[in-house]
Each structure stands twice: as C-alpha cells, then as structure tokens.
Design a protein around this motif. Structure first.
Motif, PDB file in Angstrom:
ATOM      1  N   ALA A  27      -7.383   1.448  -7.243  1.00 19.24           N
ATOM      2  CA  ALA A  27      -6.529   0.336  -7.667  1.00 19.24           C
ATOM      3  C   ALA A  27      -5.808   0.652  -8.973  1.00 19.24           C
ATOM      4  CB  ALA A  27      -7.368  -0.932  -7.809  1.00 19.24           C
ATOM      5  N   GLU A  28      -6.520   1.221  -9.936  1.00 23.53           N
ATOM      6  CA  GLU A  28      -5.913   1.548 -11.223  1.00 23.53           C
ATOM      7  C   GLU A  28      -4.862   2.635 -11.068  1.00 23.53           C
ATOM      8  OE1 GLU A  28      -5.032   1.509 -15.250  1.00 23.53           O
ATOM      9  OE2 GLU A  28      -6.088   0.058 -13.984  1.00 23.53           O
ATOM     10  N   ALA A  29      -5.145   3.645 -10.253  1.00 20.29           N
ATOM     11  CA  ALA A  29      -4.196   4.732 -10.048  1.00 20.29           C
ATOM     12  C   ALA A  29      -2.910   4.215  -9.408  1.00 20.29           C
ATOM     13  CB  ALA A  29      -4.824   5.814  -9.180  1.00 20.29           C
ATOM     14  N   PHE A  30      -3.037   3.322  -8.444  1.00 18.96           N
ATOM     15  CA  PHE A  30      -1.830   2.811  -7.788  1.00 18.96           C
ATOM     16  C   PHE A  30      -1.019   1.944  -8.740  1.00 18.96           C
ATOM     17  CE2 PHE A  30       0.594   0.175  -4.753  1.00 18.96           C
ATOM     18  CZ  PHE A  30       1.218   1.202  -4.064  1.00 18.96           C
ATOM     19  N   LYS A  31      -1.702   1.205  -9.593  1.00 25.31           N
ATOM     20  CA  LYS A  31      -1.016   0.401 -10.606  1.00 25.31           C
ATOM     21  C   LYS A  31      -0.175   1.290 -11.521  1.00 25.31           C
ATOM     22  CE  LYS A  31      -2.104  -2.741 -14.444  1.00 25.31           C
ATOM     23  NZ  LYS A  31      -3.227  -3.415 -15.179  1.00 25.31           N
ATOM     24  N   ILE A  32      -0.724   2.430 -11.909  1.00 29.59           N
ATOM     25  CA  ILE A  32       0.001   3.378 -12.760  1.00 29.59           C
ATOM     26  C   ILE A  32       1.158   4.018 -11.987  1.00 29.59           C
ATOM     27  CG2 ILE A  32      -0.197   5.560 -14.040  1.00 29.59           C
ATOM     28  CD1 ILE A  32      -3.144   4.798 -14.578  1.00 29.59           C
ATOM     29  N   ALA A  33       0.893   4.396 -10.733  1.00 30.86           N
ATOM     30  CA  ALA A  33       1.908   5.085  -9.930  1.00 30.86           C
ATOM     31  C   ALA A  33       3.144   4.213  -9.714  1.00 30.86           C
ATOM     32  CB  ALA A  33       1.309   5.495  -8.588  1.00 30.86           C
ATOM     33  N   ARG A  34       2.965   2.908  -9.610  1.00 27.12           N
ATOM     34  CA  ARG A  34       4.100   2.006  -9.351  1.00 27.12           C
ATOM     35  C   ARG A  34       5.078   1.936 -10.520  1.00 27.12           C
ATOM     36  NH1 ARG A  34       3.559  -3.295  -8.509  1.00 27.12           N
ATOM     37  NH2 ARG A  34       4.906  -3.563  -6.686  1.00 27.12           N
ATOM     38  N   ARG A  35       4.653   2.430 -11.674  1.00 27.28           N
ATOM     39  CA  ARG A  35       5.568   2.441 -12.827  1.00 27.28           C
ATOM     40  C   ARG A  35       6.599   3.552 -12.714  1.00 27.28           C
ATOM     41  NH1 ARG A  35       0.413   1.981 -16.920  1.00 27.28           N
ATOM     42  NH2 ARG A  35      -0.212  -0.147 -16.331  1.00 27.28           N
ATOM     43  N   HIS A  36       6.359   4.502 -11.810  1.00 28.47           N
ATOM     44  CA  HIS A  36       7.327   5.574 -11.594  1.00 28.47           C
ATOM     45  C   HIS A  36       8.484   5.038 -10.750  1.00 28.47           C
ATOM     46  CE1 HIS A  36       9.042   9.380 -10.235  1.00 28.47           C
ATOM     47  NE2 HIS A  36       8.352   9.987 -11.201  1.00 28.47           N
ATOM     48  N   PRO A  37       9.724   5.423 -11.072  1.00 25.31           N
ATOM     49  CA  PRO A  37      10.881   4.903 -10.322  1.00 25.31           C
ATOM     50  C   PRO A  37      10.797   5.134  -8.813  1.00 25.31           C
ATOM     51  CG  PRO A  37      11.603   6.072 -12.289  1.00 25.31           C
ATOM     52  CD  PRO A  37      10.126   6.303 -12.175  1.00 25.31           C
ATOM     53  N   ASP A  38      10.206   6.262  -8.391  1.00 25.31           N
ATOM     54  CA  ASP A  38      10.124   6.558  -6.960  1.00 25.31           C
ATOM     55  C   ASP A  38       9.180   5.614  -6.219  1.00 25.31           C
ATOM     56  OD1 ASP A  38      11.922   8.614  -7.194  1.00 25.31           O
ATOM     57  OD2 ASP A  38      10.395  10.165  -7.399  1.00 25.31           O
ATOM     58  N   LEU A  39       8.292   4.965  -6.947  1.00 20.38           N
ATOM     59  CA  LEU A  39       7.334   4.062  -6.307  1.00 20.38           C
ATOM     60  C   LEU A  39       7.539   2.611  -6.751  1.00 20.38           C
ATOM     61  CD1 LEU A  39       5.927   6.742  -5.494  1.00 20.38           C
ATOM     62  CD2 LEU A  39       3.755   5.588  -5.814  1.00 20.38           C
ATOM     63  N   ALA A  40       8.708   2.317  -7.280  1.00 17.88           N
ATOM     64  CA  ALA A  40       8.985   0.944  -7.696  1.00 17.88           C
ATOM     65  C   ALA A  40       8.827  -0.002  -6.498  1.00 17.88           C
ATOM     66  CB  ALA A  40      10.399   0.848  -8.260  1.00 17.88           C
ATOM     67  N   ASP A  41       8.063  -1.045  -6.706  1.00 21.16           N
ATOM     68  CA  ASP A  41       7.798  -2.067  -5.679  1.00 21.16           C
ATOM     69  C   ASP A  41       7.024  -1.546  -4.470  1.00 21.16           C
ATOM     70  OD1 ASP A  41       9.170  -4.007  -7.171  1.00 21.16           O
ATOM     71  OD2 ASP A  41      11.090  -3.367  -6.338  1.00 21.16           O
ATOM     72  N   ALA A  42       6.454  -0.348  -4.565  1.00 22.02           N
ATOM     73  CA  ALA A  42       5.630   0.166  -3.459  1.00 22.02           C
ATOM     74  C   ALA A  42       4.403  -0.721  -3.270  1.00 22.02           C
ATOM     75  CB  ALA A  42       5.197   1.596  -3.740  1.00 22.02           C
ATOM     76  N   GLU A  43       3.894  -0.740  -2.051  1.00 21.01           N
ATOM     77  CA  GLU A  43       2.695  -1.521  -1.743  1.00 21.01           C
ATOM     78  C   GLU A  43       1.591  -0.607  -1.229  1.00 21.01           C
ATOM     79  OE1 GLU A  43       4.670  -5.790  -0.361  1.00 21.01           O
ATOM     80  OE2 GLU A  43       3.714  -4.492   1.118  1.00 21.01           O
ATOM     81  N   LEU A  44       0.365  -0.972  -1.544  1.00 24.67           N
ATOM     82  CA  LEU A  44      -0.810  -0.329  -0.946  1.00 24.67           C
ATOM     83  C   LEU A  44      -1.494  -1.377  -0.089  1.00 24.67           C
ATOM     84  CD1 LEU A  44      -3.017   1.647  -0.365  1.00 24.67           C
ATOM     85  CD2 LEU A  44      -3.894   1.361  -2.693  1.00 24.67           C
ATOM     86  N   ARG A  45      -1.354  -1.233   1.202  1.00 26.32           N
ATOM     87  CA  ARG A  45      -1.883  -2.220   2.134  1.00 26.32           C
ATOM     88  C   ARG A  45      -3.272  -1.780   2.605  1.00 26.32           C
ATOM     89  NH1 ARG A  45       3.496  -3.553   5.846  1.00 26.32           N
ATOM     90  NH2 ARG A  45       4.804  -4.257   4.096  1.00 26.32           N
ATOM     91  N   ILE A  46      -4.226  -2.646   2.423  1.00 23.35           N
ATOM     92  CA  ILE A  46      -5.613  -2.360   2.798  1.00 23.35           C
ATOM     93  C   ILE A  46      -5.916  -3.078   4.108  1.00 23.35           C
ATOM     94  CG2 ILE A  46      -8.036  -2.617   2.121  1.00 23.35           C
ATOM     95  CD1 ILE A  46      -7.028  -2.522  -0.802  1.00 23.35           C
ATOM     96  N   HIS A  47      -6.175  -2.281   5.139  1.00 21.31           N
ATOM     97  CA  HIS A  47      -6.464  -2.818   6.475  1.00 21.31           C
ATOM     98  C   HIS A  47      -7.920  -2.514   6.822  1.00 21.31           C
ATOM     99  CE1 HIS A  47      -2.100  -3.238   7.450  1.00 21.31           C
ATOM    100  NE2 HIS A  47      -1.995  -2.182   6.658  1.00 21.31           N
ATOM    101  N   GLY A  48      -8.624  -3.513   7.299  1.00 22.57           N
ATOM    102  CA  GLY A  48     -10.012  -3.306   7.708  1.00 22.57           C
ATOM    103  C   GLY A  48     -10.911  -4.374   7.133  1.00 22.57           C
ATOM    104  N   HIS A  49     -12.188  -4.223   7.414  1.00 18.19           N
ATOM    105  CA  HIS A  49     -13.172  -5.181   6.927  1.00 18.19           C
ATOM    106  C   HIS A  49     -13.585  -4.837   5.497  1.00 18.19           C
ATOM    107  CE1 HIS A  49     -13.981  -7.223  10.800  1.00 18.19           C
ATOM    108  NE2 HIS A  49     -13.673  -6.054  11.331  1.00 18.19           N
ATOM    109  N   LEU A  50     -13.918  -5.852   4.748  1.00 12.61           N
ATOM    110  CA  LEU A  50     -14.463  -5.666   3.406  1.00 12.61           C
ATOM    111  C   LEU A  50     -15.982  -5.681   3.515  1.00 12.61           C
ATOM    112  CD1 LEU A  50     -12.077  -7.961   1.300  1.00 12.61           C
ATOM    113  CD2 LEU A  50     -11.926  -5.498   1.720  1.00 12.61           C
ATOM    114  N   GLY A  51     -16.565  -4.503   3.685  1.00 16.16           N
ATOM    115  CA  GLY A  51     -18.011  -4.388   3.841  1.00 16.16           C
ATOM    116  C   GLY A  51     -18.451  -4.605   5.273  1.00 16.16           C
ATOM    117  N   PHE A  52     -19.750  -4.342   5.497  1.00 13.23           N
ATOM    118  CA  PHE A  52     -20.310  -4.470   6.844  1.00 13.23           C
ATOM    119  C   PHE A  52     -21.039  -5.793   7.059  1.00 13.23           C
ATOM    120  CE2 PHE A  52     -20.061   0.215   6.453  1.00 13.23           C
ATOM    121  CZ  PHE A  52     -19.358   0.476   7.616  1.00 13.23           C
ATOM    122  N   PHE A  53     -21.193  -6.576   5.994  1.00 13.57           N
ATOM    123  CA  PHE A  53     -22.001  -7.780   6.107  1.00 13.57           C
ATOM    124  C   PHE A  53     -21.213  -9.018   5.658  1.00 13.57           C
ATOM    125  CE2 PHE A  53     -24.764  -4.128   5.272  1.00 13.57           C
ATOM    126  CZ  PHE A  53     -25.518  -4.146   6.429  1.00 13.57           C
TER     127      PHE A  53
END
Length: 461
Positions: free
Chosen positions: A284-310
C-alpha cells in the motif's frame, strides 16, 4: 472379468479441500482429480463435509464445483467439530454432560494419537474407503496436505490393505514457511509421524525444489522417492488472453480507437486471497509513492478476492490497507487502492484482461512459491513482485520477460519497480506479450501433471 491391465486403474484421493471449498490448495486438488480422470483413472475423492465449509468457516466458491469432472465420485466423511463449536446447543452429549472428560479425551487424541484437529475426518475417511475397497478395490492412494491428517489416513489404509500411497505436500507440515524454521520442537510426535509415513510412502511430492531439498536433507533414506510437481495455471477455466495492440496501429489510429491502456490511467491488480502473512502495508505504501510519478498519475490498484479465509478476517485487513467503508473523508489523500470483492474462479479471466500490471503479493520466505503466480504469467502482463527476497517463486518467474522485481520490501524500491512496470504496460508489444506467454505455457496444469500421472502408473504396475 477384466484383467488388471484392461480395467481402469482406481485411485483414492484424500483431499480435504475440494470444491466448493475456496481454500488456496483446492485448485491443485481439482486439477489433479480432473487430470487423472481424463487420463483414464477411476477417481474417488474424500473431501471435507459441506456443513464445515458452509457453516463453520464460510469459505466456498460454488462456481468452482461446476468445473469438477462429473465422472469423479466425491465422498464427504464426517469431522469432529470440537475446536470450532462455540454454541452449547451444538455440543455432543458427552461434552455437555462431562466437559472436562471430553476436553481430556480430545487433548489425548492430539498429543498421543495424531497432532491435528482434522484427524477425526482422516479416520472417518479410512472407514469409508475400506467399505468402498471391499466392493471395488483401489490401486493407489494419493493424499494431499494440508490438512496432514490425510497422510495419516493414507498410511493407515496402507497398513490395513497393502495399497500403496503417495504424499502430496501442497504445503509443509513440519517446516514453518513464514519463518524458515521447524514448526515443531524436537521430540514432538509430528516428527515421528512424518518419518513413519514417508518411510512407507511409495512417493512424496513437493511444489518446489527448495521444499524437496529441505525434506530430503532431513529424511535422506527416502530422498530417492521424492519428486517435484509444481503448481500451474488452469487452462480450462482461464480464457485465452487477447493479443496486445501493435504500437504502429496505435500511432496511426483515430483518437477514439486508441487502445484504453494508452488513453486512461493505468490499472494495477492483485487477485487472490489476502492474508495477514503478506506484506500488505509495504504494498500500500509503495503504491501511494508510485502514484506521485507522472506516469502513474491517477493509477489504481484494484484488489480482487477474499480478505482472509475466515469470517472475522476482513476488518483487520482493511485497516492494514488503509481502506475505509463508504466515501473517503474530505482531506484524506486518495491512495488509489480499491477493494473490488471476491471473484469466482470461473470469472478471473476478465479481471486479468482488464488489468495492465499484475501485483504479485506473497508472504513467507525462501520455500514459498504461491499458486497464483502461474496464472498471472499466463496473461502476459507486466508483473511486479512484492515479497521478501529469495522466495521460491523467483525460480518460476526467472525467464519471464515482463517481471519487475525490486528484490526488497523497501517502499521506495517497490514504488520504482511499479513505475517501471507501468511504463512497460504502456509500451507493450505483441512480441513481448507472446514471449511472456510462451514462458507461462511450460506451467499449464496439463504439462506439470504429466510426470505425476506417469509415476502413479509405475507404482500401480
């Protein structure tokens, strides 16, 4: 009567996590059973009881059941729910009437008989299998763990019937994969059980060479019966990835026909079950930093799947990711992280098609491969690694031409690799994508299971 060579060889497959379970190991079990049927085997699976999957852990993917070959017979022996039961009304008569005696009996079974809470299912599987065996004999038993009580069941069935068995280590029992150290202290009965079972097994199978080597060093007397069968990707439930656009076509195209990767903000994606063992804060922190670069402006990291097994896992994982329910409060920075919910195995192809860069998030140390990386490669996208340096998955990714690995969990280093992957996604050529797919094709389930099926025939013959 048919001779041994004329009839279909019959296998008993002890796979607790089998569809509709959505546990991480279920895909290997599903693929193995389907492959054996396709190769002419008569397959009977002993799997977890449905009430455990639906009512106790609430972990199911009903769409996955539709991908199981209908020729497979699935049995569901009972499981003692002692450690999962919280409601007094569900307790057995013994536990309600004599709670101390019931607890001592359960503790005795764990410390003196078999040290795993799934052992009652294993013994029930043996009873069920013996009844089936008297009607139509089995030729070989394959047990996959976890749970590792399945190994104990295969060992006991062998002692009672002489039918050979194979141990498939989807995971490691006595090695803690997240700390690279033994999972049990010296003298624990788990070590005696593992040695006893390996000594009798006709073969033992591991998902990578690192795990095989660790066990071979500890049990050298049976090292010659150990083999590696890596995980793979399931071509039958993943659609063929579309071809990447040709850059020359993009340059000459009308604006409305330019491929979306060039027009819109980039889409990064993680697909899989998120767990507390993974470095989610670093991602999460790395993606927050990466979005400050012009090439990744407004980029999204979409998380698909379950949060845990329980059932109680999602809240803690959302907090670690910095995700909030509802609208983002005013003044709070948009990190670009989006939680998109669970995805059926039969629908994951669409998730991959809509992504530009795939994020390979994995926990653990040098013995970890992770089954998800194989289908990641199958779609030919740039892949960013977010995991500790030196894990076994790097052996699989080595040679994949669109792999971006910081070889570190430092947030700035990870952010830099995300930026590089984003640039690669913008410039991706058909030739690059085809080269990536060729690397992935060596890891289809069909390809990796061929040596395993051949080994089973050798054992039966």
């Amino acid at each position: 009567m048919k001779s041994r060579s004329e009839r279909r060889p019959r296998v008993l497959y002890l796979a607790f996590y089998f569809p509709p379970s959505r546990a991480s190991g279920v895909y290997r079990a599903r693929a193995t059973a389907n492959h054996l049927v396709e190769k002419g085997w008569d397959v009977t699976v002993c799997a977890a009881p449905l009430d455990f999957l639906y009512n106790v852990i609430g972990s199911v993917d009903e769409g996955l059941s539709e991908t199981v070959d209908p020729r497979i017979r699935v049995e569901r022996p009972s499981l003692n729910l002692y450690t999962w039961q919280q409601d007094l009304r569900e307790f057995s008569w013994l536990r309600r009437s004599f709670p101390l005696a019931a607890r001592r009996l359960y503790q005795f079974s764990q410390t003196k008989l078999f040290p795993e809470r799934y052992s009652s299912w294993a013994w029930a599987s043996v009873v069920r299998a013996l009844k089936l065996h008297t009607k139509k004999r089995f030729d070989v038993v394959v047990a996959t763990g976890n749970p590792f009580a399945s190994f104990g069941a295969a060992w006991l069935f062998n002692r009672l019937t002489g039918v050979p068995f194979v141990m498939d280590y989807r995971d490691s029992w006595t090695l803690d994969l997240f700390h690279d150290e033994p999972a049990f202290p010296d003298g624990h009965i788990a070590w005696d059980w593992e040695r006893r079972m390996l000594n009798k097994a006709s073969a033992s199978v591991f998902v990578n060479e690192a795990l095989r080597g660790w066990h071979a060093e500890r049990y050298p007397e049976v090292a010659d019966r150990m083999m590696v069968v890596p995980n793979g990707w399931d071509a039958d439930v993943l659609p063929k990835a579309p071809d990447a656009p040709d850059p020359e076509d993009v340059a000459s195209a009308e604006p409305d026909t330019v491929p979306p990767t060039v027009q819109r903000p980039l889409r990064f994606a993680y697909l899989g079950t998120l767990t507390a063992k993974q470095p989610v804060e670093e991602m999460a922190e790395a993606f927050k930093i990466a979005r400050r670069h012009p090439d990744l402006a407004d980029a999204e990291l979409r998380i698909h799947g379950h949060l845990g097994f329980f059932k109680n896992s999602p809240g803690a994982l959302k907090a670690r990711l910095g995700l909030q329910d509802g609208p983002r409060p005013e003044g709070v920075e948009d990190t670009g992280l989006r939680y998109c919910g669970p995805v059926s195995k039969t629908e994951v192809g669409q998730v991959y098609e809509n992504a530009d860069v795939l994020v390979f998030l994995a926990g653990g140390g040098k013995y970890v491969t992770s089954g998800k990386i194989f289908e990641y490669m199958a779609f030919g996208h740039p892949i960013v690694s977010v995991h500790a340096p030196g894990i076994a998955a790097q052996d699989v990714l080595d040679g994949y031409p669109l792999w971006f690995n910081a070889d570190s969990l430092d947030a700035d280093a990870l952010a830099a690799s995300m930026v590089e992957a984003g640039k690669a996604a913008r410039d991706l050529s058909p030739e690059q994508r085809e080269a990536a797919r060729r690397h992935a094709d060596t890891y289809t389930r069909e390809a990796v299971l061929i040596p395993f099926e051949e080994r089973l025939r050798e054992i039966v013959d």
